[in-house]
Design an enzyme around this catalytic site. Structure first.
Site, PDB file in Angstrom:
ATOM      1  N   GLY A 162       0.759  -1.238   0.000  1.00 29.57           N
ATOM      2  CA  GLY A 162       0.000   0.000   0.000  1.00 29.57           C
ATOM      3  C   GLY A 162       0.789   1.286   0.000  1.00 29.57           C
ATOM      4  N   ASP A 163       2.122   1.221   0.155  1.00 35.16           N
ATOM      5  CA  ASP A 163       2.893   2.467   0.202  1.00 35.16           C
ATOM      6  C   ASP A 163       4.345   2.219  -0.204  1.00 35.16           C
ATOM      7  OD1 ASP A 163       3.299   5.181   0.583  1.00 35.16           O
ATOM      8  OD2 ASP A 163       3.682   4.999   2.726  1.00 35.16           O
ATOM      9  N   LEU A 164       4.527   1.677  -1.397  1.00 33.59           N
ATOM     10  CA  LEU A 164       5.881   1.370  -1.870  1.00 33.59           C
ATOM     11  C   LEU A 164       6.535   2.636  -2.427  1.00 33.59           C
ATOM     12  CD1 LEU A 164       5.155  -2.125  -3.418  1.00 33.59           C
ATOM     13  CD2 LEU A 164       6.752  -1.649  -1.550  1.00 33.59           C
ATOM     14  N   ASN A 165       6.943   3.492  -1.515  1.00 34.59           N
ATOM     15  CA  ASN A 165       7.597   4.734  -1.915  1.00 34.59           C
ATOM     16  C   ASN A 165       9.097   4.664  -1.632  1.00 34.59           C
ATOM     17  OD1 ASN A 165       8.315   5.904   0.772  1.00 34.59           O
ATOM     18  ND2 ASN A 165       6.101   6.016   1.056  1.00 34.59           N
ATOM     19  N   ASN A 168      10.411   3.696   1.765  1.00 35.96           N
ATOM     20  CA  ASN A 168      10.098   2.357   2.283  1.00 35.96           C
ATOM     21  C   ASN A 168      10.783   1.234   1.514  1.00 35.96           C
ATOM     22  OD1 ASN A 168       8.423   3.417   4.248  1.00 35.96           O
ATOM     23  ND2 ASN A 168       6.573   3.243   2.990  1.00 35.96           N
TER      24      ASN A 168
END
Length: 313
Positions: A162-165, A168
């Site tokens: 949900g938040d592969l930035n 991360n």
């Protein structure tokens, strides 16, 4: 004793009110660890993966995770197409691993940061002061509501990160390299994990790879991400059709919520990381016709695997 040490993770007091979700995260990480190098939780002296502690007059969930050495992608000065490809691979491998995992805590979980919550962004667009930027965000939100949301329930889905930035994604120095060359290795921070559509997951990865893309035009990064992703998981026809819009929606979401959060917490420069180049990139991305964008991405995918040269066409 783990040779690389440990990370003591203290959850904020608000999230600590949902211990079931922490349990779900721990079980999810342990499930992923069967296939991926992730920072696994360690049991405490009571044989539990978490404890609830009083810290500064509030209650906090405390966990111990094994430390994985490396850097976050954000700290790598020059991203390359190799990194984009590897991030695509990592995204697909995560989705594949989690396709056999579920937990009741994910059933009703929601957040304004989930792509499924894009329709609610209209409550926050007032924080975008530039009229052109605000109009762009509203246009994307409107199209997302009209084209993606009605099909959301029919799209392939499961538990996603949900938040592969870039904050991360963990990279490690190449052992075979004499210089400062890094490869994508692992993923951190599972606080935005959710039950959602797989196309949202890959759209999020593509969006964040565009943020600091200087080796090629930003919009071209998506082709390399998809080349890595399709090595492990293929998109169906509906996912392909909606991908461009989902990427744009995530960019708009990040920029709108960044502007709103900064309005609430002026001086917190972390909240403006995406906006430094984001609005310019999003304007350029949204101006490219879908056919032209998909032709470019397909050619890139085809450069890795000639059988997929018409993947999005």
């Amino acid at each position: 004793i783990h040779p690389d040490g440990y990370v003591l993770k203290v959850t904020n007091s608000q999230d600590s009110k949902d211990p079931d979700f922490t349990d779900a995260q721990n079980l999810m990480i342990l499930h992923m660890a069967q296939e991926l190098p992730v920072p696994v939780p360690v049991k405490n002296k009571n044989g539990e993966y978490k404890s609830l502690e009083d810290i500064n007059s509030s209650r906090h969930i405390v966990r111990l995770l094994k430390y994985i050495p490396g850097k976050i992608l954000y700290d790598i000065p020059e991203w390359t197409t190799k990194h984009f490809y590897q991030c695509g691979e990592l995204t697909a491998r995560i989705d594949q691993s989690l396709s056999t995992f579920d937990h009741p805590a994910y059933k009703e979980r929601s957040s304004i940061w989930f792509l499924s919550s894009v329709p609610h962004l209209t409550k926050f667009t007032h924080a975008v002061k530039d009229p052109s930027n605000k109009s762009l965000a509203e246009d994307i939100i409107k199209q997302f509501c009209a084209e993606v949301k009605p099909k959301e329930a029919t799209l392939p889905s499961g538990i996603i990160h949900g938040d592969l930035n870039e904050q991360n994604i963990l990279v490690q120095k190449d052992a075979s390299s004499s210089g400062d060359e890094y490869s994508v290795y692992s993923v951190l921070d599972f606080g935005d994990s959710q039950k959602s559509c797989y196309v949202y997951e890959i759209a999020i990865t593509i969006m964040y790879m565009m943020t600091q893309c200087r080796c090629i035009p930003a919009y071209e990064a998506g082709g390399h991400v998809l080349a890595g992703y399709t090595r492990h998981r293929s998109l169906n026809c509906e996912e392909k059709k909606l991908l461009r819009l989902c990427v744009a929606a995530r960019y708009a979401q990040s920029l709108v919520m960044g502007a709103y959060s900064y309005e609430q917490d002026p001086g917190n420069e972390y909240l403006l990381i995406t906006s430094k180049t984001g609005w310019k990139i999003l304007h350029e991305f949204w101006s490219i016709p879908e056919e032209k964008l998909y032709r470019n991405w397909s050619e890139t995918i085809g450069s890795y695997d000639s059988k997929l040269k018409d993947y999005l066409c």
